[in-house]
Design an enzyme around this catalytic site. Structure first.
Site, PDB file in Angstrom:
ATOM      1  N   HIS C  15     -57.765 -41.854 -25.106  1.00 13.86           N
ATOM      2  CA  HIS C  15     -57.655 -40.406 -25.306  1.00 13.86           C
ATOM      3  C   HIS C  15     -58.969 -39.868 -25.865  1.00 13.86           C
ATOM      4  CE1 HIS C  15     -56.746 -39.393 -29.770  1.00 13.86           C
ATOM      5  NE2 HIS C  15     -57.375 -40.522 -29.748  1.00 13.86           N
ATOM      6  N   CYS C  34     -64.371 -38.763 -32.327  1.00 16.27           N
ATOM      7  CA  CYS C  34     -63.151 -38.649 -31.514  1.00 16.27           C
ATOM      8  C   CYS C  34     -63.346 -37.729 -30.319  1.00 16.27           C
ATOM      9  CB  CYS C  34     -61.997 -38.124 -32.360  1.00 16.27           C
ATOM     10  SG  CYS C  34     -61.591 -39.208 -33.737  1.00 16.27           S
ATOM     11  N   HIS C  40     -62.004 -42.772 -26.081  1.00 16.93           N
ATOM     12  CA  HIS C  40     -61.868 -44.028 -26.830  1.00 16.93           C
ATOM     13  C   HIS C  40     -60.387 -44.373 -26.739  1.00 16.93           C
ATOM     14  CE1 HIS C  40     -60.864 -40.921 -29.756  1.00 16.93           C
ATOM     15  NE2 HIS C  40     -60.212 -41.847 -30.432  1.00 16.93           N
ATOM     16  N   HIS C  42     -56.546 -46.540 -28.487  1.00 19.01           N
ATOM     17  CA  HIS C  42     -55.792 -47.098 -29.611  1.00 19.01           C
ATOM     18  C   HIS C  42     -54.637 -47.988 -29.123  1.00 19.01           C
ATOM     19  CE1 HIS C  42     -57.807 -44.475 -32.448  1.00 19.01           C
ATOM     20  NE2 HIS C  42     -57.516 -43.415 -31.719  1.00 19.01           N
ATOM     21  N   ASP C  80     -47.988 -46.324 -21.613  1.00 23.73           N
ATOM     22  CA  ASP C  80     -48.732 -47.575 -21.797  1.00 23.73           C
ATOM     23  C   ASP C  80     -49.823 -47.745 -20.742  1.00 23.73           C
ATOM     24  OD1 ASP C  80     -49.388 -50.000 -22.976  1.00 23.73           O
ATOM     25  OD2 ASP C  80     -48.062 -51.133 -21.645  1.00 23.73           O
ATOM     26  N   HIS C  81     -51.020 -48.104 -21.209  1.00 28.63           N
ATOM     27  CA  HIS C  81     -52.180 -48.310 -20.339  1.00 28.63           C
ATOM     28  C   HIS C  81     -52.503 -47.063 -19.534  1.00 28.63           C
ATOM     29  CE1 HIS C  81     -51.717 -52.420 -21.619  1.00 28.63           C
ATOM     30  NE2 HIS C  81     -52.881 -52.699 -21.112  1.00 28.63           N
ATOM     31  N   GLU C 125     -51.479 -44.344 -35.030  1.00 27.04           N
ATOM     32  CA  GLU C 125     -52.649 -44.304 -34.144  1.00 27.04           C
ATOM     33  C   GLU C 125     -53.509 -45.532 -34.460  1.00 27.04           C
ATOM     34  OE1 GLU C 125     -55.072 -40.509 -32.932  1.00 27.04           O
ATOM     35  OE2 GLU C 125     -55.876 -41.285 -34.801  1.00 27.04           O
TER      36      GLU C 125
END
Lengths: 136, 136, 136, 136, 136, 136
Positions: C15, C34, C40, C42, C80-81, C125
């Site tokens: 994100h 950010c 980047h 998490h 996810d992913h 996060e």
């Protein structure tokens, strides 16, 4: 059949990093806040790792209760809620760095455990700093 | 006296597993969701482990503050909040698998640290997947 | 008898924090690293907390398998992913801050769960930043 | 280039430590509460560590999805929500000590994995007791 | 001044989810693997949370040593290394779901603690499933 | 839309539990090893929880960088590597119990944060003992 068994323990202690022969300036320069003359402290976490033959009847390298008792009597009772610098003769002439503390713990346990076991100790000073002895 | 000292650090990064020479189908077949062309990401956790002689005066293998600064400047500042595939030249022609990332980190730190230290690095991609270099 | 049951889950995603209407300078000023335009990522960890009546026969507030399946289908499979900014229509016009993501997850689950349950969601996060909705 | 990749898994199981040829007194004397004839149980956590050559194209020692599937089919499906003493033929004549369980898991995985990989397994019986095979 | 103090503890136990009046098929349908007639088990982790007035002299809500001893005697000694279904009369006619176990623990502690304290208990069946009583 | 955001931090400090007006015997009787006149210490972990309105543009309750800086300047810099009893005027006439420390932290942060935020603080003295203020 050789395997390894690991048991954890913990103690909460105060300490400081301070070389008496040096000036306070030099101590702060090298050790930063760890040189605070009034001490700071940590929740130390220990991992004691024994490798050896697994007994074919009991399935155990060592009776875990016996190992737990040795760690309690020799390490936790000795260091828990102590000031490592002031209360513990082991560190009278030895810096209480995490490297030295893990070595002292290893030496104490080594004398209490049968030679047939290989022994390694890991010591967490914080979740972010830890040491091992021997180095492997 | 030889012991080992371990310091942890972390960085948050985006990446993807994708072999450019392959079709998207083949990439998804091998890498599953990790091949998402728009990237996904992780909270990477690092453990840097140095073994060496403990200095008899300071009780230290290396000054932890120095080690912490090297890790911050060389690893955290380089990879934190980056897209490993797009922002980092280290991975221009290298898959950003956890095995390759841990090797790249090891190589960067190896050049910054005195040869007298043995160096091992562990990298957590998630709490469930992690890699070590060298393999021992 | 009212109690609460909590189930955890996780997803790994890319994100960025970026307000399209602002200049890149302003974005970096407010969001720091950010705002990286290349993203980047998490390892997001979720805690879904349901409170309600405990069934006197089964001893359960909700069948945990059912809850686990809802979380998997509605949250893990969806996020996810993924790149939350590029792949997920939920965030087309909504910042992917941890506060907004936890709210979106709460809203999705709220519609899938019986009104007789009170619902709270916590979203990590990183292990050092997390959010909850509602605020209680 | 050789590195190591580690994947974690878990299973929840009941067991007891009990030598059938011994009296109940002797069992309790040696194993303490672990000898409870009605069993007790644990959340077992596994770490499977493979070392080997990193493939220069994929950047992987082994496809993690393949490793994850092998662990699920061979270990989790076999031991999860089982009574190790009553349900699992592997322990018909073998104590369910953590040392023996980690060895059994290693042996099962060793047969399913290519010889080119070195294999080590760590098994947590609790966060405070764990074992490794081989001992290194 | 009102604050809350939390103390953790743990016990390892076997159990099963099984309604005696139902067929085995119905039990497996609802509870899945948790219905295994030979039991499975968990490392249960407890958090006991007391809120109340902080004593202006001692700075304490309750003497932590006293609280620790009550939890040890009333909960750990009662449930540790037990089969909750077979060994514990508390669950003779009560499903050993995590919701019911947390409630039973709360009820036992409630009777041992002064009414001036508010009491909440959280019980982890695994790191991924946990329950709280009361629900707040 | 109201949500909560939580940020963690930590400091390592020495302390003792000791009422000066009491005899050493009485102090040891009540506080046990915590009354050691030479101090012991902990790795304190903090969770700062703010609830408030989520800004519709930024998606944030508060800029996390700002919150992180306030916690660093007001709490970490003040208490890290200190002896709470000797170095910190906040505890000149106040026991350094975890209940009092969490209250002091809350009070310091409360003055630095806008009134529009609700504030709760959790403080871990060890992973097994922690406190919260206010009690809710």
């Amino acid at each position: 059949m050789r395997a390894a068994i690991i048991r954890t323990a913990h103690f909460n202690a105060a300490h400081q990093l301070y070389v008496k022969e040096w000036s306070q300036e030099k101590n702060f320069e090298l050790f930063g806040k760890c040189a605070n003359p009034n001490f700071h402290g940590h929740n130390y976490e220990i991992e004691v790792r024994l490798s050896g033959e697994v007994d074919p009847v009991t399935g155990m390298i060592i009776n875990l209760k016996e190992l737990k008792d040795i760690i309690k009597e020799e390490i936790e009772d000795r260091f828990d809620h102590k000031n490592l610098n002031l209360d513990c003769p082991e560190f009278k002439d030895l810096m209480t760095s995490v490297e030295n503390i893990v070595y002292v713990i290893w030496k104490i346990l080594r004398e209490k455990l049968d030679d047939k076991f290989d022994l390694r100790v890991r010591l967490y000073e914080t979740p972010r700093n830890f040491a091992e002895y021997p180095a492997d």
